[in-house]
Design a protein around this motif. Structure first.
Motif, PDB file in Angstrom:
ATOM      1  N   GLY A 168      -6.334   2.258   5.023  1.00  0.00           N
ATOM      2  CA  GLY A 168      -5.055   2.366   5.701  1.00  0.00           C
ATOM      3  C   GLY A 168      -4.856   3.705   6.371  1.00  0.00           C
ATOM      4  N   GLY A 169      -3.593   4.197   6.360  1.00  0.00           N
ATOM      5  CA  GLY A 169      -3.314   5.509   6.942  1.00  0.00           C
ATOM      6  C   GLY A 169      -3.886   6.628   6.094  1.00  0.00           C
ATOM      7  N   GLN A 170      -3.584   6.639   4.800  1.00  0.00           N
ATOM      8  CA  GLN A 170      -4.167   7.537   3.812  1.00  0.00           C
ATOM      9  C   GLN A 170      -4.214   6.793   2.497  1.00  0.00           C
ATOM     10  OE1 GLN A 170      -2.691  11.604   3.454  1.00  0.00           O
ATOM     11  NE2 GLN A 170      -1.866  11.521   5.527  1.00  0.00           N
ATOM     12  N   ALA A 171      -5.136   7.203   1.639  1.00  0.00           N
ATOM     13  CA  ALA A 171      -5.280   6.524   0.345  1.00  0.00           C
ATOM     14  C   ALA A 171      -5.785   7.501  -0.697  1.00  0.00           C
ATOM     15  CB  ALA A 171      -6.239   5.339   0.463  1.00  0.00           C
ATOM     16  N   SER A 172      -5.400   7.241  -1.952  1.00  0.00           N
ATOM     17  CA  SER A 172      -5.872   8.016  -3.089  1.00  0.00           C
ATOM     18  C   SER A 172      -6.034   7.079  -4.280  1.00  0.00           C
ATOM     19  CB  SER A 172      -4.884   9.133  -3.440  1.00  0.00           C
ATOM     20  OG  SER A 172      -4.801  10.083  -2.396  1.00  0.00           O
ATOM     21  N   SER A 173      -6.930   7.452  -5.171  1.00  0.00           N
ATOM     22  CA  SER A 173      -7.179   6.606  -6.340  1.00  0.00           C
ATOM     23  C   SER A 173      -7.260   7.457  -7.600  1.00  0.00           C
ATOM     24  CB  SER A 173      -8.477   5.814  -6.172  1.00  0.00           C
ATOM     25  OG  SER A 173      -9.596   6.687  -6.118  1.00  0.00           O
ATOM     26  N   VAL A 174      -6.913   6.839  -8.710  1.00  0.00           N
ATOM     27  CA  VAL A 174      -7.060   7.454 -10.014  1.00  0.00           C
ATOM     28  C   VAL A 174      -7.370   6.338 -11.003  1.00  0.00           C
ATOM     29  CG1 VAL A 174      -4.547   7.379 -10.351  1.00  0.00           C
ATOM     30  CG2 VAL A 174      -5.945   8.871 -11.786  1.00  0.00           C
ATOM     31  N   ASN A 175      -8.486   6.476 -11.688  1.00  0.00           N
ATOM     32  CA  ASN A 175      -8.963   5.433 -12.610  1.00  0.00           C
ATOM     33  C   ASN A 175      -9.095   4.108 -11.856  1.00  0.00           C
ATOM     34  OD1 ASN A 175      -8.998   7.325 -14.699  1.00  0.00           O
ATOM     35  ND2 ASN A 175      -6.841   6.944 -15.183  1.00  0.00           N
ATOM     36  N   ASN A 176      -8.396   3.069 -12.288  1.00  0.00           N
ATOM     37  CA  ASN A 176      -8.528   1.749 -11.648  1.00  0.00           C
ATOM     38  C   ASN A 176      -7.351   1.439 -10.719  1.00  0.00           C
ATOM     39  OD1 ASN A 176      -6.666   1.566 -13.704  1.00  0.00           O
ATOM     40  ND2 ASN A 176      -7.172  -0.559 -14.229  1.00  0.00           N
ATOM     41  N   ARG A 177      -6.593   2.455 -10.314  1.00  0.00           N
ATOM     42  CA  ARG A 177      -5.452   2.269  -9.425  1.00  0.00           C
ATOM     43  C   ARG A 177      -5.713   2.945  -8.088  1.00  0.00           C
ATOM     44  NH1 ARG A 177       0.121   3.515 -12.406  1.00  0.00           N
ATOM     45  NH2 ARG A 177       0.888   2.237 -10.674  1.00  0.00           N
ATOM     46  N   VAL A 178      -5.298   2.262  -7.039  1.00  0.00           N
ATOM     47  CA  VAL A 178      -5.472   2.774  -5.683  1.00  0.00           C
ATOM     48  C   VAL A 178      -4.120   2.714  -4.978  1.00  0.00           C
ATOM     49  CG1 VAL A 178      -6.683   2.524  -3.492  1.00  0.00           C
ATOM     50  CG2 VAL A 178      -7.850   1.953  -5.638  1.00  0.00           C
ATOM     51  N   PHE A 179      -3.741   3.833  -4.369  1.00  0.00           N
ATOM     52  CA  PHE A 179      -2.507   3.897  -3.592  1.00  0.00           C
ATOM     53  C   PHE A 179      -2.877   4.122  -2.130  1.00  0.00           C
ATOM     54  CE2 PHE A 179      -1.797   5.681  -7.800  1.00  0.00           C
ATOM     55  CZ  PHE A 179      -0.699   4.948  -8.251  1.00  0.00           C
ATOM     56  N   PHE A 180      -2.244   3.401  -1.233  1.00  0.00           N
ATOM     57  CA  PHE A 180      -2.432   3.661   0.194  1.00  0.00           C
ATOM     58  C   PHE A 180      -1.192   3.192   0.946  1.00  0.00           C
ATOM     59  CE2 PHE A 180      -3.985  -0.717  -0.033  1.00  0.00           C
ATOM     60  CZ  PHE A 180      -3.494  -1.290   1.134  1.00  0.00           C
ATOM     61  N   TYR A 181      -1.032   3.752   2.123  1.00  0.00           N
ATOM     62  CA  TYR A 181       0.064   3.311   2.981  1.00  0.00           C
ATOM     63  C   TYR A 181      -0.503   2.938   4.340  1.00  0.00           C
ATOM     64  CZ  TYR A 181       0.088   7.508   5.886  1.00  0.00           C
ATOM     65  OH  TYR A 181      -0.263   8.488   6.771  1.00  0.00           O
ATOM     66  N   LEU A 182       0.172   2.036   5.005  1.00  0.00           N
ATOM     67  CA  LEU A 182      -0.170   1.653   6.375  1.00  0.00           C
ATOM     68  C   LEU A 182       1.128   1.235   7.054  1.00  0.00           C
ATOM     69  CD1 LEU A 182      -2.442   1.260   8.447  1.00  0.00           C
ATOM     70  CD2 LEU A 182      -2.515  -1.140   7.770  1.00  0.00           C
ATOM     71  N   GLY A 183       1.456   1.919   8.151  1.00  0.00           N
ATOM     72  CA  GLY A 183       2.720   1.641   8.807  1.00  0.00           C
ATOM     73  C   GLY A 183       3.869   1.993   7.883  1.00  0.00           C
ATOM     74  N   ASN A 184       4.774   1.051   7.683  1.00  0.00           N
ATOM     75  CA  ASN A 184       5.939   1.288   6.819  1.00  0.00           C
ATOM     76  C   ASN A 184       5.782   0.646   5.441  1.00  0.00           C
ATOM     77  OD1 ASN A 184       6.069  -1.342   7.865  1.00  0.00           O
ATOM     78  ND2 ASN A 184       8.293  -1.425   7.661  1.00  0.00           N
ATOM     79  N   ILE A 185       4.542   0.394   5.014  1.00  0.00           N
ATOM     80  CA  ILE A 185       4.280  -0.261   3.731  1.00  0.00           C
ATOM     81  C   ILE A 185       3.432   0.649   2.846  1.00  0.00           C
ATOM     82  CG2 ILE A 185       3.267  -2.277   2.600  1.00  0.00           C
ATOM     83  CD1 ILE A 185       3.752  -3.835   5.171  1.00  0.00           C
ATOM     84  N   LEU A 186       3.891   0.849   1.599  1.00  0.00           N
ATOM     85  CA  LEU A 186       3.144   1.598   0.590  1.00  0.00           C
ATOM     86  C   LEU A 186       2.644   0.612  -0.455  1.00  0.00           C
ATOM     87  CD1 LEU A 186       2.264   4.275  -0.746  1.00  0.00           C
ATOM     88  CD2 LEU A 186       4.498   4.322  -1.871  1.00  0.00           C
ATOM     89  N   VAL A 187       1.330   0.647  -0.718  1.00  0.00           N
ATOM     90  CA  VAL A 187       0.690  -0.329  -1.608  1.00  0.00           C
ATOM     91  C   VAL A 187       0.169   0.367  -2.855  1.00  0.00           C
ATOM     92  CG1 VAL A 187      -1.204  -1.991  -1.851  1.00  0.00           C
ATOM     93  CG2 VAL A 187       0.070  -1.845   0.303  1.00  0.00           C
ATOM     94  N   ASP A 188       0.436  -0.240  -4.003  1.00  0.00           N
ATOM     95  CA  ASP A 188      -0.080   0.203  -5.299  1.00  0.00           C
ATOM     96  C   ASP A 188      -0.908  -0.952  -5.855  1.00  0.00           C
ATOM     97  OD1 ASP A 188      -0.597   0.942  -7.888  1.00  0.00           O
ATOM     98  OD2 ASP A 188       1.503   0.986  -8.529  1.00  0.00           O
ATOM     99  N   ALA A 189      -2.234  -0.785  -5.882  1.00  0.00           N
ATOM    100  CA  ALA A 189      -3.144  -1.845  -6.336  1.00  0.00           C
ATOM    101  C   ALA A 189      -3.805  -1.420  -7.641  1.00  0.00           C
ATOM    102  CB  ALA A 189      -4.206  -2.132  -5.275  1.00  0.00           C
ATOM    103  N   THR A 190      -3.741  -2.296  -8.634  1.00  0.00           N
ATOM    104  CA  THR A 190      -4.333  -2.031  -9.947  1.00  0.00           C
ATOM    105  C   THR A 190      -5.373  -3.103 -10.263  1.00  0.00           C
ATOM    106  OG1 THR A 190      -2.239  -1.064 -10.713  1.00  0.00           O
ATOM    107  CG2 THR A 190      -3.862  -1.652 -12.384  1.00  0.00           C
TER     108      THR A 190
END
Length: 366
Positions: free
Chosen positions: A102-124
């Protein structure tokens, strides 16, 4: 981060169409997507901060694969891309690893955070694989994009100098987030009601960690007024006007204004080091013209003269062609109908007035 439970989400489902897809990259939606418009359900500890970033709703979906793996995805929808970006910077911490999603992303352990446009996603993920990042990139490609100005990211973070920790800088749009992050200026002095935007970054000075704060206002005039208020608040207590908010105890304190941006450096900084840090932030106005600044073809004098010459050439060419056509027609008619159409004897008689004759000669002619 976005810790709403499924039961609470389902109880407050808005009517907006879902942003999360039914399937992507081999992942299939296991249960129906549940939603909420309550930021307290999305993240009870940071509900006021989500509101400052323009939180609209949260969606939660559980996905599964044929191999038995599971994935829980939470998507927070904000008013515009600035809100999603700001929330991403707020939740991000230095222990996270940067990812390319996406626009930017970061991860810690088995979780990934990223945003794209006006949406912020938290994936586990229940179990990460080497393809997990690629799978989330496919998910990002399926998210709806905002339209118009809502897709524009804030320009202020671009002014954070490289010497500061720009990767972990916080983009702030309200007083609650400012207090949580930690600021050398109190929220009333920043005055978010006037349209202020803030970026806070950490700077590793020779004597310890310092804070770099950038405050952008809608106009340079408003920034100049706020700059004077900050200077007044930085004066000793006996010199401050009544009712002036005081600056937090983060001495030494340095500040500078460049255009609509106020730059503040606070912490264990030497004067020379602070001036170098403040000087590395320089505002450059980005002017957009809504009219053409180039000369069009119709306004170009050389182009006009060229077109006149071409027109003259065309007229001359047509005249030559017409003359040749008429002359050729006469020659053809004379060969086919000699002395019938052209050059007939009657046509050869010329009427003459004889103005030079005398009276006697004229009478003779009669």
């Amino acid at each position: 981060m976005l810790l709403g439970c499924a039961g609470a989400l389902a109880a407050d489902a808005p009517a907006a169409p879902p942003v999360l897809p039914a399937q992507f990259a081999g992942w299939q939606l296991k249960d129906s997507i549940v939603k909420t418009i309550d930021p307290g359900v999305a993240d009870s500890a940071n509900a006021p901060i989500l509101q400052e970033y323009g939180f609209q709703r949260l969606e939660r979906a559980t996905y599964a694969r044929d191999d038995g793996r599971k994935l829980v995805v939470k998507a927070a929808v904000f008013t515009d891309a600035s809100g999603a970006y700001g929330a991403f910077t707020y939740y991000k911490n230095p222990v996270m690893v940067d990812e390319k999603i996406g626009g930017q992303a970061s991860s810690v352990n088995n979780r990934v955070f990223f945003y794209l446009g006006n949406i912020l996603v938290d994936a586990t993920f229940d179990r990460l694989t080497t393809m997990s990042a690629a799978e989330l990139r496919e998910l990002a490609g399926l998210l709806p994009a905002p339209v118009g100005n809502a897709r524009n990211l804030p320009p202020l973070p671009n002014y954070v100098p490289k010497v500061a920790d720009a990767k972990n800088a916080k983009y702030i749009l309200g007083p609650v987030a400012l207090d949580r992050v930690g600021s050398p200026l109190p929220a009333p002095l920043v005055d978010f009601k006037s349209g202020a935007e803030v970026v806070i970054a950490r700077y590793q000075a020779k004597l310890g960690e310092s804070t770099l704060m950038l405050i952008e206002y809608p106009t340079p005039q408003l920034a100049a007024e706020k700059f004077r208020q900050i200077d007044a608040a930085h004066q000793p207590a006996q010199q401050q006007p009544a009712g002036t908010p005081s600056i937090l105890d983060v001495a030494p304190f340095f500040n500078r204004r460049t255009g609509p941006i106020i730059v503040v450096a606070a912490g264990p900084l030497a004067s020379s080091e602070a001036n170098l840090l403040l000087g590395s932030v320089s505002y450059e106005a980005d002017v957009t013209w809504n009219e053409n600044t180039y000369v069009s073809k119709k306004d170009n004098l050389a182009n006009l003269l060229f077109n006149v010459i071409v027109l003259c050439g065309i007229v001359v060419g047509l005249a030559v062609v017409a003359g040749l056509a008429f002359g050729g027609f006469r020659i053809l008619m004379k060969r086919i109908f000699p002395d019938r159409v052209f050059d007939r004897p009657d046509d050869r008689e010329i009427i003459s007035l004889h103005l030079g004759d005398t009276l006697e000669q004229a009478s003779r002619r009669r």
